[in-house]
Design an enzyme around this catalytic site. Structure first.
Site, mmCIF file in Angstrom:
data_model
loop_
_atom_site.group_PDB
_atom_site.id
_atom_site.type_symbol
_atom_site.label_atom_id
_atom_site.label_comp_id
_atom_site.label_asym_id
_atom_site.label_seq_id
_atom_site.Cartn_x
_atom_site.Cartn_y
_atom_site.Cartn_z
ATOM 1 N N HIS A 130 0.839 -1.194 0.000
ATOM 2 C CA HIS A 130 0.000 0.000 0.000
ATOM 3 C C HIS A 130 0.880 1.253 0.000
ATOM 4 C CE1 HIS A 130 -3.562 2.404 1.391
ATOM 5 N NE2 HIS A 130 -2.606 3.120 1.978
ATOM 6 N N GLU A 131 1.889 1.262 0.864
ATOM 7 C CA GLU A 131 2.793 2.416 0.932
ATOM 8 C C GLU A 131 3.586 2.571 -0.372
ATOM 9 O OE1 GLU A 131 3.013 4.730 3.204
ATOM 10 O OE2 GLU A 131 1.574 3.795 4.559
ATOM 11 N N HIS A 134 1.608 4.348 -2.881
ATOM 12 C CA HIS A 134 1.594 5.814 -2.740
ATOM 13 C C HIS A 134 2.829 6.418 -3.415
ATOM 14 C CE1 HIS A 134 -1.910 6.386 -0.228
ATOM 15 N NE2 HIS A 134 -1.435 5.701 0.795
ATOM 16 N N GLU A 191 -6.324 6.693 -1.175
ATOM 17 C CA GLU A 191 -6.343 5.445 -0.397
ATOM 18 C C GLU A 191 -6.889 4.295 -1.218
ATOM 19 O OE1 GLU A 191 -5.018 4.709 2.797
ATOM 20 O OE2 GLU A 191 -4.125 6.478 1.904
HETATM 21 ZN ZN ZN Z 1 -2.532 5.081 2.378
#
Ligand code: ZN
Length: 459
Positions: A130-131, A134, A191
């Site tokens: 997830h990071e 980003h 997100e």
């Molecule tokens: Zn996030």
């Protein structure tokens, strides 16, 4: 806030079309980086500079086994997951809160609290994926671009010609590393996109993507529970886009599938290592230590400044204010300083609240003009003082007031600070309050400062 990707519609479409064509279509629907004023090279530069700040403020764990473990997972995601190349690295920092964060351009820091909290390796891989998403989707600089495009356009154009530290210039716009920084606090859209690309990356790398959503939903649930403190940091900067498990499950048919491999054994070993880590050595506290660098205005940041939730009150000089009962209030420079003991470095206030009164001759102009005069006066003494947000009207103790957000060099090494200036119209006097905290910490001190401001009354 804006158009939210609708997984349900995508899923329904998926049922009608032919499976092979669909898989292709789905792949094209993977999120991509949005509009950005920064170049990819500038993302990398920002990350590299901020990484230095991070490593001054956090204790990086020097345990080879642990570092290799996190790097093995991170690199597996990058390589087998086919993520765009950046100079990624993964380090473990000794922090009990459940968090991991990636800086633009690739540096990633994993809290020991996260490693202790995950139930299996796939959940850890999920947070990392997830990071990483980003980073690849360049969400930090995309958001900064959208938030402050006018000033940034000029700044980045200047940065190319003039050189100098990019992060130093960003700090003047109030763009730093804080929990509420536009670089690190993501929108719900961001997100969802990071979940989607992250889940896809996990599946390609051989991790069950549902574990990511499960872990996030667990965090969300725990945040509402009794001990929210440990999960707050992550959930505050990564707002819950809602229905994470369902959204990812809807995408599963289009994700690469193999036998997922979670290797919990390694994780248990890592959790044992964390349990045995010596307590992190605290950075030197102000007022302690042997060789006090008296001539250096820049001191390392204290690890934490305690804020009691019980308030006590101070009364005198025509006003009354409440403040945390483990802070102290003392008269200084014709006013009042309210500070935590840990927040004062060699006489400089790194954390705390200053209350002052200015006699202004011909005090009939306007609160706006007087406030500007005051800021100009302050700027004469503090050449790096900048206005971050223009004044907004509020009332304090029933009087007209303005709140203006400023930034300045912090007495702590390598950090900017936020100075929120509140000017109150007291007819003959200009009464003002300055709330100070290093930029990365300001959001966590804002509630107590607001409480203090609300408690002010005039007699
Ligand atoms: Zn996030």
């Amino acid at each position: 806030m804006k158009n939210r990707r609708c997984f349900l519609v995508l899923a329904l479409l998926a049922l009608i079309a032919a499976p092979a064509a669909l898989a292709q279509a789905k792949k094209r629907n993977l999120p991509r980086p949005g509009w950005n004023l920064f170049s990819k090279e500038q993302d990398i530069e920002i990350g590299r500079e901020f990484a230095k700040q991070v490593e001054q403020q956090f204790v990086v764990v020097q345990n080879r086994e642990l570092t290799e473990y996190v790097n093995r997972i991170g690199n597996r995601l990058v390589e087998r997951g086919g993520l765009e190349k950046y100079p990624y690295f993964f380090k473990v920092v000794q922090e009990d809160s459940i968090n991991a964060f990636a800086l633009p351009g690739g540096p990633m820091y994993v809290h020991t609290g996260l490693l202790s909290a995950v139930e299996n390796e796939a959940q850890l891989a999920g947070v990392l994926a997830h990071e990483l998403s980003h980073v690849v989707l360049r969400h930090g600089t995309n958001q900064a671009s959208k938030a402050q495009f006018a000033q940034l356009g000029a700044l980045l154009a200047g940065a190319v010609i003039g050189g100098g530290s990019l992060t130093g210039q960003l700090a003047q716009l109030g763009i730093g590393l804080g929990a509420n920084s536009v670089l690190l606090k993501y929108s719900r859209n961001a997100e969802s996109d990071a979940d989607l690309l992250g889940a896809y990356t996990m599946a390609k790398a051989g991790y069950n993507p549902v574990e990511m959503a499960r872990f996030f939903e667990r965090l969300q649930a725990e945040r509402k529970g009794k001990t929210p403190k440990l999960v707050e940091i992550f959930t505050a900067s990564h707002p819950d886009p809602g229905n994470r498990v369902k959204a990812i499950e809807a995408q599963l048919p289009y994700m690469p599938r193999g036998s997922y491999d979670a290797r919990e054994g390694d994780l248990k070993r890592m959790q044992e290592i964390i349990g045995k880590l010596p307590k992190a050595a605290k950075p030197a506290q102000p007022g302690q230590g042997t060789a006090a660098p008296a001539q250096l205005p820049n001191a390392p940041k204290p690890e934490r400044v305690p804020v009691s939730s019980r308030m006590q009150s101070w009364r005198g000089d025509g006003f009354r204010i409440e403040y945390p009962d483990n802070w102290r209030a003392e008269r200084a420079d014709g006013g009042l300083n309210i500070t935590p003991r840990e927040g004062v470095v060699q006489g400089f206030i790194g954390y705390g609240v200053l209350v002052r009164r200015a006699k202004i001759n011909n005090r009939m102009v306007s609160l706006e003009r007087d406030t500007q005069t005051l800021i100009d006066e302050m700027a004469k003494r503090e050449s790096n003082l900048r206005t971050v947000e223009q004044p907004q009207r509020i009332t304090v103790g029933g009087r007209r007031a303005l709140v203006t957000k400023l930034s300045n060099d912090s007495p702590y090494a390598g950090v900017r600070e936020i100075d929120v200036l509140i000017t109150v119209d007291l007819e003959t006097d200009l009464f003002y309050i300055i709330c100070v905290a290093p930029l990365p910490d300001y959001p966590s001190f804002e509630p107590v400062y607001q409480q203090m401001i609300r408690s002010i009354s005039f007699e």
